[in-house]
Design an enzyme around this catalytic site. Sequence first.
Site, PDB file in Angstrom:
ATOM      1  N   SER A  60      -8.717   0.624   7.604  1.00  0.00           N
ATOM      2  CA  SER A  60      -8.570  -0.044   8.897  1.00  0.00           C
ATOM      3  C   SER A  60      -7.134  -0.449   9.185  1.00  0.00           C
ATOM      4  CB  SER A  60      -9.482  -1.274   8.957  1.00  0.00           C
ATOM      5  OG  SER A  60      -9.224  -2.144   7.876  1.00  0.00           O
ATOM      6  N   LYS A 115       0.818  -1.220   0.000  1.00  0.00           N
ATOM      7  CA  LYS A 115       0.000   0.000   0.000  1.00  0.00           C
ATOM      8  C   LYS A 115       0.853   1.272   0.000  1.00  0.00           C
ATOM      9  CE  LYS A 115      -4.267  -1.791   0.670  1.00  0.00           C
ATOM     10  NZ  LYS A 115      -5.505  -1.442  -0.023  1.00  0.00           N
TER      11      LYS A 115
END
Length: 226
Positions: free
Chosen positions: A84, A59
């Site tokens: 999250s 990411k």
Amino acid sequence: MVRSTLDIEAYREKVESAHNVVRKWAHNTPILNSSAINSIVGCEVYFKCENFQKIGAFKMRGAVNAVMSCDMKQKEKGFVTHSSGNHAQAVALSSKFAKTNAYIVMPKGAPKIKINAVKGYGAQVYLCENNEASRVETCDNIIKETGAIFIHPYDNEKVICGQATCAKEIFEELKEINVIMCPVGGGGLASGTIISVSYTHSEPTRPRLISYAVLWLKKKGGGGGG
């Protein structure tokens, strides 16, 4: 059979540009293999070890490309996202690199270790209910109050092109690949991998792409993906 209408040459330039950013701010992670696994499956298997990436996940690639591709006026507004865990950390760290504010919306059920990691990168964390509607509403309120730039975890072209650099690095190191396997969550990594496969290989020599999703049952109050 549905054929893609993707403009591969246009995306070649976008991924090359993204890689110039990613090289500066993220790791070119190692590609490792295991003789034991090779013996079990009867072929050579290589792993692109994004667990060694900054924040511990791919990411970082998409987030840092999205943040660093903004101009100075945009960066000054700061960045907001909902996640999250991994994307939350990636946007927080990328914003720290850009010397600007990060506003991260996380569900109440997110792992405390990830919430603390996001705070450790200097971001402001806003806890919301454990559903998509609450995430979006909280982000919208932050944008109204701060003018921050929203970076979606996967539905963002800069994020996708950043994720595409993962496969690009594989193809730069390994010249003959028959199959590339890619996990699918939101689809950012899978989309980026498809782009890199398409522009680095002509169709007759293109490796077969296998995408897979892992389904699990979340406990009540779970944090969800991202």
